[in-house]
Write an enzyme that holds these catalytic residues in place. Structure first.
Site, PDB file in Angstrom:
ATOM      1  N   ASP A  96       0.912  -1.102  -0.009  1.00 23.26           N
ATOM      2  CA  ASP A  96      -0.059   0.048  -0.098  1.00 23.26           C
ATOM      3  C   ASP A  96       0.877   1.246   0.024  1.00 23.26           C
ATOM      4  OD1 ASP A  96      -2.055   1.954   0.329  1.00 23.26           O
ATOM      5  OD2 ASP A  96      -2.093   1.545   2.313  1.00 23.26           O
ATOM      6  N   GLY A 123       1.293   5.085   0.117  1.00 22.87           N
ATOM      7  CA  GLY A 123       0.558   6.176   0.553  1.00 22.87           C
ATOM      8  C   GLY A 123       1.511   7.429   0.380  1.00 22.87           C
ATOM      9  N   ASN A 124       0.866   8.507   0.561  1.00 21.87           N
ATOM     10  CA  ASN A 124       1.654   9.865   0.669  1.00 21.87           C
ATOM     11  C   ASN A 124       2.996   9.981   1.602  1.00 21.87           C
ATOM     12  OD1 ASN A 124       0.214  11.426  -1.605  1.00 21.87           O
ATOM     13  ND2 ASN A 124      -1.413  10.836  -0.112  1.00 21.87           N
ATOM     14  N   ILE A 158       5.013   3.456   2.993  1.00 18.93           N
ATOM     15  CA  ILE A 158       4.638   2.420   2.238  1.00 18.93           C
ATOM     16  C   ILE A 158       4.367   1.374   3.145  1.00 18.93           C
ATOM     17  CG2 ILE A 158       5.298   0.682   0.365  1.00 18.93           C
ATOM     18  CD1 ILE A 158       7.120   3.028  -0.820  1.00 18.93           C
ATOM     19  N   GLY A 174      -9.881   6.754  -5.344  1.00 18.06           N
ATOM     20  CA  GLY A 174      -8.392   6.209  -4.981  1.00 18.06           C
ATOM     21  C   GLY A 174      -8.418   4.743  -4.602  1.00 18.06           C
ATOM     22  N   ALA A 175      -7.226   4.224  -4.912  1.00 17.07           N
ATOM     23  CA  ALA A 175      -7.091   2.856  -4.851  1.00 17.07           C
ATOM     24  C   ALA A 175      -7.177   2.635  -3.687  1.00 17.07           C
ATOM     25  CB  ALA A 175      -5.744   2.496  -5.489  1.00 17.07           C
ATOM     26  N   ASP A 176      -6.508   3.328  -2.494  1.00 19.11           N
ATOM     27  CA  ASP A 176      -6.841   2.951  -1.230  1.00 19.11           C
ATOM     28  C   ASP A 176      -8.411   2.775  -0.619  1.00 19.11           C
ATOM     29  OD1 ASP A 176      -6.877   5.431  -1.484  1.00 19.11           O
ATOM     30  OD2 ASP A 176      -6.054   5.959   0.280  1.00 19.11           O
ATOM     31  N   ASP A 212     -10.042   5.906   7.165  1.00 21.34           N
ATOM     32  CA  ASP A 212      -8.784   5.892   6.968  1.00 21.34           C
ATOM     33  C   ASP A 212      -8.008   7.149   7.244  1.00 21.34           C
ATOM     34  OD1 ASP A 212      -6.424   4.800   6.281  1.00 21.34           O
ATOM     35  OD2 ASP A 212      -6.604   4.170   4.281  1.00 21.34           O
ATOM     36  N   THR A 258      -0.108  25.636  27.021  1.00 27.31           N
ATOM     37  CA  THR A 258       0.179  25.841  25.505  1.00 27.31           C
ATOM     38  C   THR A 258       0.057  24.360  25.004  1.00 27.31           C
ATOM     39  OG1 THR A 258       1.438  27.631  25.417  1.00 27.31           O
ATOM     40  CG2 THR A 258       1.395  26.384  23.495  1.00 27.31           C
TER      41      THR A 258
END
Length: 255
Positions: free
Chosen positions: A6, A8-9, A12, A107-109, A129, A184
């Site tokens: 898979d 991804g951006n 992998i 998208g393939a995913d 996802d 913060t």
């Protein structure tokens, strides 16, 4: 063994699937500058770590949202195993009825996640996802893919916040102790993490209103395990959803 990949951006994800079980799972950083030889070396090292020989790989299947890396990975697998890979896309039988304006843009995913979810759960379904982007996919009572939404991922939101605000520091993706931060770090953690959980709760609620019925919600992705426990909507976390979907598609198409 089936090698499932898979792309991804950001990462992998590779899995070795034997029968109904996942023998191993590994991650590589997605790098569009790497050559096929470099990816071949990466794959060989991962197989060595998990004591798997290239000849043990029956075949492979890839889902990718990064076209530049897809070609390099296909070539790398061919060099390593001597076998071509199946690729999730036009020409691959998925059995999924996609009812959106342009099915080719899906998208393939998203396809793989939907196929895997439908094999284990009765529709209607919502599949979340959480990776570089957070995607929400809706499958109606007949199992048809009817749409969804795409949101900035948790890490993208955090990076944008810290990079564009001079006085706000970076922080880890930990669960906040309370919604009302006292410093913060607590304020940022509440906004990023709890805010993501509330966003998912709100999206699921509105999507179910549009459907006119309750759904089963499935969540996957590397960041989901940190956010889902904070959601008030019941969700089933399945970290291996995409790998299982890829293995199922491989078997269906080889059959």
């Amino acid at each position: 063994m089936i090698l499932t990949i898979d792309i991804g951006n950001s990462n992998i994800v590779l899995g070795g699937v034997e029968g109904d079980s996942i023998a191993f799972e590994a991650r590589l950083r997605t790098d569009a500058t790497k050559t096929s030889d470099e990816y071949c070396i990466d794959l060989k090292m991962i197989l060595d770590v998990y004591k798997t020989a290239p000849e043990d790989i029956e075949g492979s299947i890839i889902a990718s949202v990064v076209p530049q890396v897809l070609n390099s990975m296909q070539t790398a697998i061919k060099k390593l195993t001597g076998k071509s890979s199946l690729v999730v896309g036009p020409g691959l039988k998925t059995g999924l009825n996609i009812k959106i304006e342009n099915p080719a843009q899906t998208g393939a995913d998203l396809v793989v996640g939907s196929v895997a979810a439908l094999r284990e759960h009765k529709p209607p379904l919502i599949v979340i996802d959480m990776g570089t982007a957070t995607t929400v996919t809706v499958l109606d009572e007949n199992g048809a893919f009817i749409g969804g939404c795409i949101c900035p991922g948790v890490k993208i939101s955090l990076d944008a916040l810290t990079e564009r605000t001079a006085l706000l520091p970076g922080l880890q993706l930990d669960q906040p102790k309370r919604a009302i931060g006292r410093n913060t770090f607590e304020c940022m953690r509440s906004g990023v993490m709890l805010g993501s959980a509330c966003m998912l709760d709100g999206l699921v609620e509105r999507m179910e209103e549009e459907l006119g019925q309750k759904t089963t919600v499935i969540a996957t992705g590397g960041i989901a395990k940190f956010v889902i426990p904070m959601c008030r909507t019941p969700m089933i976390y399945d970290k291996d959803l995409i790998l299982k979907g890829l293995a199922a598609l491989y078997r269906d198409n080889k059959r």
